[in-house]
Scaffold this motif. Structure first.
Motif, mmCIF file in Angstrom:
data_model
loop_
_atom_site.group_PDB
_atom_site.id
_atom_site.type_symbol
_atom_site.label_atom_id
_atom_site.label_comp_id
_atom_site.label_asym_id
_atom_site.label_seq_id
_atom_site.Cartn_x
_atom_site.Cartn_y
_atom_site.Cartn_z
ATOM 1 N N THR A 99 0.904 -1.035 -0.032
ATOM 2 C CA THR A 99 -0.296 -0.117 -0.061
ATOM 3 C C THR A 99 0.733 1.089 0.301
ATOM 4 O OG1 THR A 99 -0.290 0.042 2.717
ATOM 5 C CG2 THR A 99 -1.966 -1.627 1.227
ATOM 6 N N GLY A 100 2.000 0.523 -0.251
ATOM 7 C CA GLY A 100 2.832 2.419 0.650
ATOM 8 C C GLY A 100 3.080 3.168 1.218
ATOM 9 N N LEU A 135 -5.198 2.671 -7.383
ATOM 10 C CA LEU A 135 -4.994 2.732 -5.962
ATOM 11 C C LEU A 135 -4.779 2.454 -4.397
ATOM 12 C CD1 LEU A 135 -6.133 7.012 -5.706
ATOM 13 C CD2 LEU A 135 -4.428 5.961 -6.748
ATOM 14 N N MET A 136 -3.283 1.232 -4.282
ATOM 15 C CA MET A 136 -3.426 0.399 -3.171
ATOM 16 C C MET A 136 -3.810 0.507 -2.417
ATOM 17 S SD MET A 136 -2.855 -1.494 -5.580
ATOM 18 C CE MET A 136 -3.000 -3.125 -4.638
ATOM 19 N N LYS A 137 -4.332 1.734 -1.163
ATOM 20 C CA LYS A 137 -3.926 2.187 -0.099
ATOM 21 C C LYS A 137 -5.349 3.181 -0.668
ATOM 22 C CE LYS A 137 -3.122 4.173 4.627
ATOM 23 N NZ LYS A 137 -2.079 5.057 4.781
ATOM 24 N N ASP A 138 -6.548 2.994 0.917
ATOM 25 C CA ASP A 138 -8.150 3.206 0.697
ATOM 26 C C ASP A 138 -7.361 5.169 1.496
ATOM 27 O OD1 ASP A 138 -10.415 3.680 0.117
ATOM 28 O OD2 ASP A 138 -11.289 2.670 2.131
ATOM 29 N N ASP A 139 -6.574 5.559 0.450
ATOM 30 C CA ASP A 139 -6.780 6.824 1.271
ATOM 31 C C ASP A 139 -6.312 7.720 -0.471
ATOM 32 O OD1 ASP A 139 -5.225 9.040 1.683
ATOM 33 O OD2 ASP A 139 -3.133 8.127 1.804
ATOM 34 N N LEU A 140 -7.653 8.284 0.338
ATOM 35 C CA LEU A 140 -7.696 10.134 -1.127
ATOM 36 C C LEU A 140 -7.018 10.481 -1.798
ATOM 37 C CD1 LEU A 140 -11.658 11.394 0.488
ATOM 38 C CD2 LEU A 140 -10.789 9.607 -1.336
#
Length: 673
Positions: free
Chosen positions: A198-199, A573-578
């Motif tokens: 996810t980074g 976008l691997m992470k659920d981060d806007l």
């Protein structure tokens, strides 16, 4: 088990890109020493003075042969590359160098021949090394792939190869170990470093029911994980496959540059031949061949794309290929789904308003929860949960349930007729006295909540409202998109207009389109495109599928647990981060800037060298040296993309929702159950 031994440095040198230039350098050095011993400048060209003694002449002759040998050692691989390219009807840069080298040997310019091939092979080796560095993201992903796993078999811990783990097997993850599979935590707790997927820079806590991904590393705790994805079906394997494809995919600019070079290279050869014929100066013609090598120009785009996609992969941003990287850099409008994108898709009860004085809040909530127990609507869950929390346990199902599409639900509960829904449901139930429900519904909708009127045996008893929490970073994400130059940020939702407008006002989007069906979202995307916008659509891929397909760039968020999104989205976008969305746009634009800089460097270099050749002073050796330096400058410039950018400034808002703000002046206070 066999043990793999690392090859020695000498073996790696012999097998690697540096073998030919190393051997060539040795031969050139020996040749130069022999010439100097004979009193001849080895770099002056020709065969030396005619009045040499026999011994000196012999030394010069041996020196010339060594120079030719040096040219052959580093030049043969170049010639082979040129011939292979010709077999597939391609005139490559290697052909220019090969012709120049052979011509230099024929006219007696042995040092020039050796120097040109030596510099070209050194440049090729340095280029290969730096290109390998630009692909470091893929190398690192492969490196984190786990080799072994500890599984439970008949209550016994057994260490096996990660490839031998089967779906549904129980895998143990201990402190410091790599997670070998995708799975769900059955028991235990711990923290995992998920940066490779996810980074995310900080470890993530995992407890029962949480998902884990292969390739992540335990930094503490002990987990028992039920395997749901193994081998090539893991998220890590899909990411590696996706990055491999993306880094090899050609951008439109790269395809154009390759077509350009197929015409450019023959023109250079023809120009060199004409120049040599007109001027009678063969060396000048050969020098033009070397000067005209378009190496920096050809590599300027692919090296930037590889580096840009690699940087994105490290940050948890998967970009499908160069074409999508170029398109993302041109994005001027972003369309966002509301539920699950701008909001958390976890609605909760915010209000219980009593309109029947004979009942209290608990009773109104209890009747609504009993009716919703037979509903499949996603808003039924927060109502039931709130009733349970308030001590009004919901047991059993209604005797009968009648869903009313677009309006709500009607249920028979203990012989009573209960309805929960919007105002049109009252009309459908034949209820004319709303007991002031319309005013309360309007007030709650303006606050961004979804109100539902509750009736009992044809009389209105109250109103309940739910709200979906707006993501804490939604406002900052929209602000960063605007700052980056994106002119239009649009929200698309099937929700009620009042609710949508309240969310839009909080996060700062430019346009709101509410009460939409999937095909309506598609129409909005096409309208934006007709206005000459390059449109990115961010959605969940289900009811947003038509709009995602029509948009210039389809973006999937939180794709780490969704194999389909990784394979199909243009940007995942691997992470659920806007905040990953503006980061992706910024990365694409920075990559395009680097590509432009590289092309400029290459064109200026060739132009200056050509002017220098006709003005005098630029030799074959100097031309090749400058050419190789320009190639390295282009590659090193692209490698800047691999550096992690500093975190964007701006304060982060504390989590909250529109429903959580204090009532404005004149608004009655409401209580949440």
């Amino acid at each position: 088990m066999s043990t793999l031994t690392r090859p020695s440095p000498l073996t790696r040198l012999r097998r690697g890109h540096w073998a030919a230039p190393a051997a060539s350098a040795l031969l050139i050095t020996v040749a130069a020493v022999l010439s100097w011993t004979a009193g001849v400048n080895p770099f002056s060209g020709g065969h030396g003075p005619s009045d040499l003694t026999t011994g000196s002449a012999l030394l010069v002759g041996v020196s010339d042969l060594l120079m030719v040998a040096a040219a052959a050692v580093s030049g043969v691989p170049i010639l082979i590359g040129a011939l292979r390219a010709l077999l597939v009807r391609t005139i490559a840069i290697e052909l220019l160098v090969s012709i120049a080298t052979i011509g230099a040997v024929i006219v007696g310019e042995f040092w020039e021949a050796a120097a040109v091939t030596f510099l070209f092979s050194v440049g090729h080796a340095l280029e290969a090394a730096t290109l390998t560095k630009t692909r470091s993201a893929l190398t690192e992903l492969v490196a984190v792939a786990p080799d072994t796993a500890v599984v439970l078999r008949d209550g016994t811990q057994v260490e096996v190869s990660a490839a031998q783990v089967a779906v549904e097997q129980i895998v143990l993850v201990k402190n410091g170990a790599k997670v070998p599979v995708d799975g769900v935590v059955l028991t235990g707790s711990g923290t995992l470093d998920e940066a490779s997927i996810t980074g995310e820079s900080l470890p993530v806590e995992k407890v029962e029911g949480d998902h884990v991904f292969a390739g992540t590393v335990s930094t503490g705790g002990f987990l028992q994980v039920r395997a749901t994805g193994v081998g090539v079906d893991t998220t890590l394997a899909r990411i590696i496959h996706r990055v491999e494809e993306a880094q090899d995919a050609k951008a439109p600019a790269q395809t154009f540059m390759e077509k350009f070079s197929t015409w450019y290279t023959p023109i250079i050869i023809l120009g060199a031949v004409i120049t040599a014929w007109v001027t009678g100066d063969v060396v000048l013609g050969l020098t033009l061949l070397v000067i005209g090598c378009p190496g920096a120009l050809v590599i300027s785009i692919p090296v930037a794309i590889v580096a840009g996609i690699g940087r994105g992969a490290k940050d948890g941003i998967l970009i499908k290929g160069g074409q999508h990287l170029e398109t993302a850099a041109r994005i001027s409008a972003v369309a966002l789904d509301k539920t699950g994108t701008l909001t958390e898709a976890r609605p909760h009860l915010t209000d219980v308003t009593v309109l029947d004085p004979a009942l209290d809040r608990g009773e109104v909530l209890a009747w609504a929860a009993r009716a919703e127990a037979g509903s499949e609507h996603p808003l039924s869950r927060p109502i039931i949960d709130a009733a349970t929390t308030a001590g009004r346990a919901v047991e059993g199902l209604p005797e009968q349930t009648f869903p009313i599409p677009g309006k709500g639900i009607v249920a028979i509960v203990d012989g009573h007729r209960v309805s929960v829904g919007n105002l049109p449901l009252l009309a459908a139930e034949g209820i004319t006295d709303d007991s002031g429900a319309a005013a309360q519904v309007d007030r709650l909708a303006r606050l961004g909540r979804t109100p539902m009127v509750v009736t009992l045996d044809a009389r209105v008893i109250g109103i309940i409202a739910v709200a979906d929490q707006v993501r804490s970073d939604a406002e900052e994400m929209v602000s960063r998109l605007h700052t980056s130059g994106i002119r239009t940020v649009v929200m698309l939702t099937g929700d009620a207009r009042r609710v949508a407008e309240a969310v839009a006002a909080e996060v700062g989007v430019d346009e709101v389109h509410a009460e939409l069906l999937p095909e309506d979202k598609l129409d909005v995307v096409r309208r934006l495109q007709s206005e000459r916008h390059t449109v990115a659509m961010v959605g969940d891929g289900v009811n947003d599928a038509p709009a995602l397909a029509a948009a210039d760039i389809g973006v999937a968020m939180g794709a780490a647990g969704t194999g389909v999104a990784i394979e199909t989205a243009d940007i995942a976008l691997m992470k659920d981060d806007l905040l990953k969305l503006p980061q992706a746009v910024a990365l694409a634009r920075k990559t395009i800037r680097v590509m432009t800089q590289n092309i400029t460097i290459a064109l200026i270099t060739v132009t200056v060298l050509l002017v220098g050749v006709f003005a005098g002073g630029v030799t074959m050796t100097l031309g090749m040296l400058v050419h190789e330096v320009s190639v390295l400058v282009v590659v090193l410039n692209a490698m800047r993309l691999l550096r992690p950018d500093a975190a964007a400034g701006g304060s982060r808002r504390a989590p909250g929702s529109i429903a959580d703000r204090a009532p404005a002046a004149g608004e009655p206070a409401v209580s949440a159950s």
